[in-house]
Write an enzyme that holds these catalytic residues in place. Structure first.
Site, PDB file in Angstrom:
ATOM      1  N   ASN A  15      32.760  23.731  42.506  1.00 34.69           N
ATOM      2  CA  ASN A  15      31.952  24.909  42.173  1.00 34.69           C
ATOM      3  C   ASN A  15      32.670  25.608  41.026  1.00 34.69           C
ATOM      4  OD1 ASN A  15      30.603  27.358  42.035  1.00 34.69           O
ATOM      5  ND2 ASN A  15      31.559  28.166  43.901  1.00 34.69           N
ATOM      6  N   GLY A  16      31.945  25.938  39.962  1.00 35.92           N
ATOM      7  CA  GLY A  16      32.566  26.611  38.823  1.00 35.92           C
ATOM      8  C   GLY A  16      32.199  25.916  37.528  1.00 35.92           C
ATOM      9  N   CYS A  63      26.495  27.169  43.854  1.00 37.99           N
ATOM     10  CA  CYS A  63      27.149  25.975  44.370  1.00 37.99           C
ATOM     11  C   CYS A  63      27.909  26.354  45.646  1.00 37.99           C
ATOM     12  CB  CYS A  63      28.116  25.330  43.387  1.00 37.99           C
ATOM     13  SG  CYS A  63      27.331  24.732  41.892  1.00 37.99           S
ATOM     14  N   TRP A  66      23.962  24.479  42.067  1.00 36.62           N
ATOM     15  CA  TRP A  66      23.188  25.298  41.140  1.00 36.62           C
ATOM     16  C   TRP A  66      23.599  24.805  39.757  1.00 36.62           C
ATOM     17  CZ3 TRP A  66      24.079  28.823  37.128  1.00 36.62           C
ATOM     18  CH2 TRP A  66      22.990  29.629  36.771  1.00 36.62           C
ATOM     19  N   HIS A  92       7.868  53.169  21.293  1.00 40.49           N
ATOM     20  CA  HIS A  92       8.750  52.833  20.173  1.00 40.49           C
ATOM     21  C   HIS A  92       8.801  51.319  19.951  1.00 40.49           C
ATOM     22  CE1 HIS A  92      10.102  56.951  19.574  1.00 40.49           C
ATOM     23  NE2 HIS A  92      10.241  57.063  20.876  1.00 40.49           N
ATOM     24  N   LYS A 127      12.846  42.373  40.537  1.00 38.58           N
ATOM     25  CA  LYS A 127      12.382  41.773  41.798  1.00 38.58           C
ATOM     26  C   LYS A 127      11.104  40.962  41.569  1.00 38.58           C
ATOM     27  CE  LYS A 127      14.827  42.602  43.803  1.00 38.58           C
ATOM     28  NZ  LYS A 127      16.130  42.089  44.100  1.00 38.58           N
ATOM     29  N   GLU A 136      14.843  47.852  38.737  1.00 40.78           N
ATOM     30  CA  GLU A 136      14.973  46.998  39.916  1.00 40.78           C
ATOM     31  C   GLU A 136      13.618  46.396  40.307  1.00 40.78           C
ATOM     32  OE1 GLU A 136      17.048  45.469  41.481  1.00 40.78           O
ATOM     33  OE2 GLU A 136      16.153  45.047  43.423  1.00 40.78           O
ATOM     34  N   GLU A 182      11.919  37.805  39.425  1.00 41.06           N
ATOM     35  CA  GLU A 182      12.717  36.701  39.949  1.00 41.06           C
ATOM     36  C   GLU A 182      12.012  35.910  41.036  1.00 41.06           C
ATOM     37  OE1 GLU A 182      16.573  38.037  41.343  1.00 41.06           O
ATOM     38  OE2 GLU A 182      15.747  39.604  42.595  1.00 41.06           O
ATOM     39  N   LYS A 224      22.137  32.794  45.236  1.00 38.93           N
ATOM     40  CA  LYS A 224      22.389  34.149  45.733  1.00 38.93           C
ATOM     41  C   LYS A 224      23.686  34.736  45.200  1.00 38.93           C
ATOM     42  CE  LYS A 224      21.806  37.531  48.979  1.00 38.93           C
ATOM     43  NZ  LYS A 224      20.797  38.394  48.407  1.00 38.93           N
ATOM     44  N   ARG A 232      23.312  29.540  47.940  1.00 35.99           N
ATOM     45  CA  ARG A 232      24.197  29.497  46.771  1.00 35.99           C
ATOM     46  C   ARG A 232      23.715  28.536  45.703  1.00 35.99           C
ATOM     47  NH1 ARG A 232      29.192  31.849  48.208  1.00 35.99           N
ATOM     48  NH2 ARG A 232      30.163  30.956  46.370  1.00 35.99           N
TER      49      ARG A 232
END
Lengths: 602, 602
Positions: free
Chosen positions: A100-101, A2, A74, A502, A483, A479, A486, A597, A27
């Site tokens: 925002n929040g 947001c 968002w 396992h 990547k 990582e 997402e 982001k 955002r």
């Protein structure tokens, strides 16, 4: 997540708001909206589901407005739909709010104060604006008093921008745990989630602290604490270059940022070296670190993965035991700490709410801390004892690339500086090795066409994939999987090669892609064995190895590097795999679905 | 993984071998085979891809045999196919070998010694038997000398059983890093990977150590070290009840073992309490622990997840900082250890090769250690400084359930005993709380029909799923995801609820199942918020909560428990979700594809 922009004063309000939201779109981009009041005190609300571009095409830019607020969302409560988009208006249309929040007690507020009020969205935000109206109507409070009282009732995290349509000469703001800044202009003032949103209009900003009440007019900014005392606060100059944001000839920011990595590494060596070409770090910071027994790295997402890739460097070079923790877990489940702990926060934006919550706890406990961030003056930078900058330039693509390698590099530089202060043997020249890593990056970047070809033949149809590796390669695998996941939406998991058998090996079917990373001499034979195990079960395997450990059939080979720094180059191959997969599948590489982001809710 | 049985002497050799393999099938079931030599010195080889039942239908049980070896395979080199099944024969058909483990230098051996030899399988094992033939033919060595020389060339892990068809009065065996035991009978002797395989025939066993040469005849067992010195070694009595293995009226071992958990918890309280109803642990062990600064838990798979669920108990009850490490990673990437570390190995079978490799390193470093295992006399039990038993009874289903809850319970008992010795305040009565956990398990077990109904409507078609939770719930989520994944082949990932938004939330689509666990008071509101976030993106959410934190819509509610022990009951719901999902999909619950129970390769 947001983004908020507010504007009061002289200028084209709609243009400033939309321009700011475009900069803040990283955002969140589920929906967006602006509200402006024109010179005749008429209110105009524009909201659209989806990207800013859609909203922009609906906005009337000819309106002569004097104040306005805008928001890019968002979704946290209720789906991404126009009726849930901000700004939200109170029932009598007088009050308009962006937020925002997350308001944690919105259900309780509804029950206690708003029984008769009909709400038109699923959002927690609409409850807040309804509450302000309630206090004005039922208790006959002024707008400012009603806002203040609402803040005392609301629990949770927020950055608010509030407009009273009956009094368009004032813009109200407040924050708690979510970022918000005041920008000071000539004949206007703004509020923004991030200085980037208004850097074209002003570079002079004032910090807002939690639980302050901000009253802004065209020419004036009043900051008050909870008791109503006026606070004087100096402004600061934000050092952001608007040109850094342009992606130029690149189709997407992500590939531009992947390409920038060798330059970032070299810049970091320069920035942190003194005239004698030795790494030099502020002695207040190194003193704190040398006085501590144990380092706790706290981070989320890609930064968390960078923490893991840095752990061995800190332990093997600086000889300080290092633990890595998820920020969202740490704040609520603090482990038994050593007596003299030191905390390192890794956060590209410096605004990650989960990390900030952990830092608040660390500060309460009185322990020293360091934030390693890309954004000077960001919340986590201001609130930690020390800051080291990533010098990576703005990172715009939601999927982080250059911040990851910059974080590992800064950790390596810090570790090497500590080593020198402890008079430990180096064993190798860190600055030189970082330079070699930059060259290895360039070399593998030049193979992008081959990577694209492999991706096009192997990853266009699959629904899942695995990355495997041991020790440092496992951390890169974490990582690499994040990547790919997402931006391509392929469910990709990373496994320590030896752990696959396992349980998770049950998922291997005919054709399942398994990408193995091999840069560790001690473990390479074992990972080769694990590759045979998944091959025996039908997996479509691919190997990325370093030259010294490569075999004829390996798909991509990275130049030899010191094993501690090999992740810097190994990861670049996997970044390109993710990029070309998303590209090949026709997805929006820079703005993957559901994401934002800078994650400023917990 | 991979099971071995060998038999020499009086008896129906084929029946003993097949019966033993049936007991060992949990160790791998990609293919199986037996080789026997009859009284006229003719060799008979039977091999089949797939389960033992298929092999059994092909074997001629009327043959009068004097010696034989059998093998059930978990594929490491080459696909699961009959031509890769063991036993493997040398080119001249004289030597026949079964093998568990991985020969790391099989390519080098092929190049150096076996240039002209045509091999008929993809396995590393065939290289070993070809090498024995080579030494007999080219260097005119005796079978025993050739075997010994081959062992000196071979690098890697192995348990071997070898038959020379020209000399059916002798059975040869040797091991390195892989388990193998000698069983002593009346008029016969056996070799087995696990005493369970021959417990019907004998309960007297002799340990074999790495790099020993074993020569077995009908009436005699000779153990020699590498230099040829004969070693005398006492046998021991294995305490296994053959009846424990029977699943009785249950359709699968897994659901039987899930049901046994409340009884296991109560049994553990009894076993570890003294006459004063206080937990009492051997003082040699508690002294070592109290002298240490930091506990390192080393484990793999489900045991690793049990380690995480136990970490907070050890830290909060015994006040000893505790780290959890993957066994396969630890041995090759030992972190900077504290000065006085103590190591706890969690392993159901006590044979996990990855954990054993880590224990070897720990022993080299001279640090004290504890193995918590279900199998008395197992390798990790013998080689660690101390042992605590799980008293869970044999666990046959490949997907572990009761061993997980028993491991957490033993860790809790150990933590409470340490707390008492440190005279720390308890805050609660551990024995009573474990009893309450057992009751909570029973209560949720009685809801199996509702769980099955939910599973049948929600998990029959999906290809992926997520478990989320914070702190202890996150650790349970890790185990819940592994369980669902390994037996239903649904790609399931566990996430710390707060971490999902840092990337993986991109995978959430319309209808994606997200199962949330809520047993922590401090974090429940945050996880509820995260549930809203995924709901807003279309997820099909389900909540498992404790009574105190439950909301009306929650699907399954577990009785209130001390938060540290809540995982014991929460996990049972997720075990049943996994079980009914695999059942509903018509899968072999107890023997999921690609897996093996006791993972004895690295």
């Amino acid at each position: 997540m947001c983004g908020i922009v507010g504007f009061i004063g002289e200028g084209n309000v709609q243009e400033v708001l939309i321009g700011g939201l475009e900069k803040l779109e990283y955002r969140g981009y589920d929906s967006a909206g602006i509200f402006v009041v024109d010179i005749e005190a008429n209110g105009h609300l524009f909201k659209e589901e989806g990207r800013i571009a859609k909203l922009k095409s609906e906005v009337d830019f000819d309106l002569q407005s004097v104040v306005g607020i805008g928001h890019t969302r968002w979704a946290t409560h209720g789906p991404a739909a126009t009726y849930n988009a901000h700004p939200h208006r109170s029932a009598n249309q007088r009050f308009v709010l962006v937020h925002n929040g997350v308001i944690e007690n919105y259900k309780e507020i509804k029950e206690e104060y708003l029984q008769g009020v009909e709400l038109s969205s699923d959002t927690d935000t609409e409850v807040a604006v309804a509450l302000i109206e309630y206090f004005v109507e039922a208790e006959e409070l002024s707008t400012k008093e009603a806002f203040k009282k609402a803040l005392s009732v609301i629990k949770g995290s927020y950055a608010f921008g509030l407009v009273d349509q009956l009094d368009p000469n004032v813009l109200y703001a407040a924050k708690n745990k979510s970022p918000l800044l005041i920008g000071k202009g000539d004949g206007f003032n703004v509020i923004v989630s991030d200085a980037m949103a208004a850097i074209e209009h002003t570079n002079e900003y004032i910090e807002i602290k939690d639980n302050e009440m901000i009253t802004i007019t065209q020419d004036n900014v009043i900051i008050e604490d909870v008791d109503g005392n006026v606070i004087e606060r100096e402004s600061y100059i934000a050092e952001l270059d608007a040109n850094d944001l342009e992606k130029g000839a690149y189709p997407f920011y992500m590939i531009k940022e992947i390409d920038e990595q060798p330059a970032v590494l070299r810049r970091l060596v320069q920035e942190y070296q003194n005239d004698q070409h030795e790494f030099e770090i502020d002695s207040d910071l190194t003193d704190d670190l040398l006085n501590s027994e144990r380092v706790y790295v706290i981070a989320a997402g890609t930064s968390y993965n960078a923490g893991w890739a840095s752990k061995a460097i800190m332990e093997k070079v600086a000889k300080i035991p290092t633990e890595v923790h998820l920020a969202s877990e740490f704040a609520y489940d603090i482990p038994l700490l050593s007596e003299k702990p030191f905390f390192i926060f890794l956060t590209q934006s410096g605004e990650t709410a989960d990390s900030r919550q952990a830092l608040v706890k660390v500060n309460e406990l009185g322990h020293p801390s360091l934030t390693i961030t890309n954004v000077k003056g960001s919340t986590l930078s201001r609130e930690a004892s020390h800051t080291l900058l990533l010098h990576a330039g703005p990172e715009i693509a939601v999927a982080s690339t250059k911040a990851y390698t910059a974080q590992i590099t800064v950790m390596a530089i810090l570790a090497d500086a500590l080593r020198a202060l402890k008079s430990e043997e180096a064993g190798f020249d860190m600055a030189k090795e970082i330079g070699l890593a930059a060259s290895a990056m360039e070399s593998i970047l030049s193979e992008r066409d081959d990577i694209k070809t492999w991706v096009d033949s192997n990853l266009m149809e699959t629904r899942n994939a695995f990355y495997i590796g041991r020790t440092a390669d496992y951390y890169v695998a974490m990582e690499a999987a994040l990547k790919l996941k997402e931006i391509s939406y392929i469910q990709t998991e990373a496994f320590a090669s030896g752990e696959l058998k396992h349980g998770t090996i049950a998922l291997i079917e005919e054709g399942t892609p398994v990408i193995a990373l091999i840069s560790g001499e001690l473990t390479s034979a074992h990972t080769r064995g694990n590759i045979e195990e998944v091959k025996a079960r039908g997996a479509n395997t691919m190997v990325i190895s370093t030259h010294a450990l490569s075999r004829e059939d390996d798909q991509f080979i990275v130049s030899n590097l010191n094993e501690l720094l090999a992740p810097l180059a190994m990861v670049v191959v996997t970044q390109m795999i993710a990029y070309y997969t998303a590209l090949g599948r026709g997805l929006d590489v820079d703005k993957p679905r559901n994401l934002a982001k800078s994650v400023t809710v917990e």
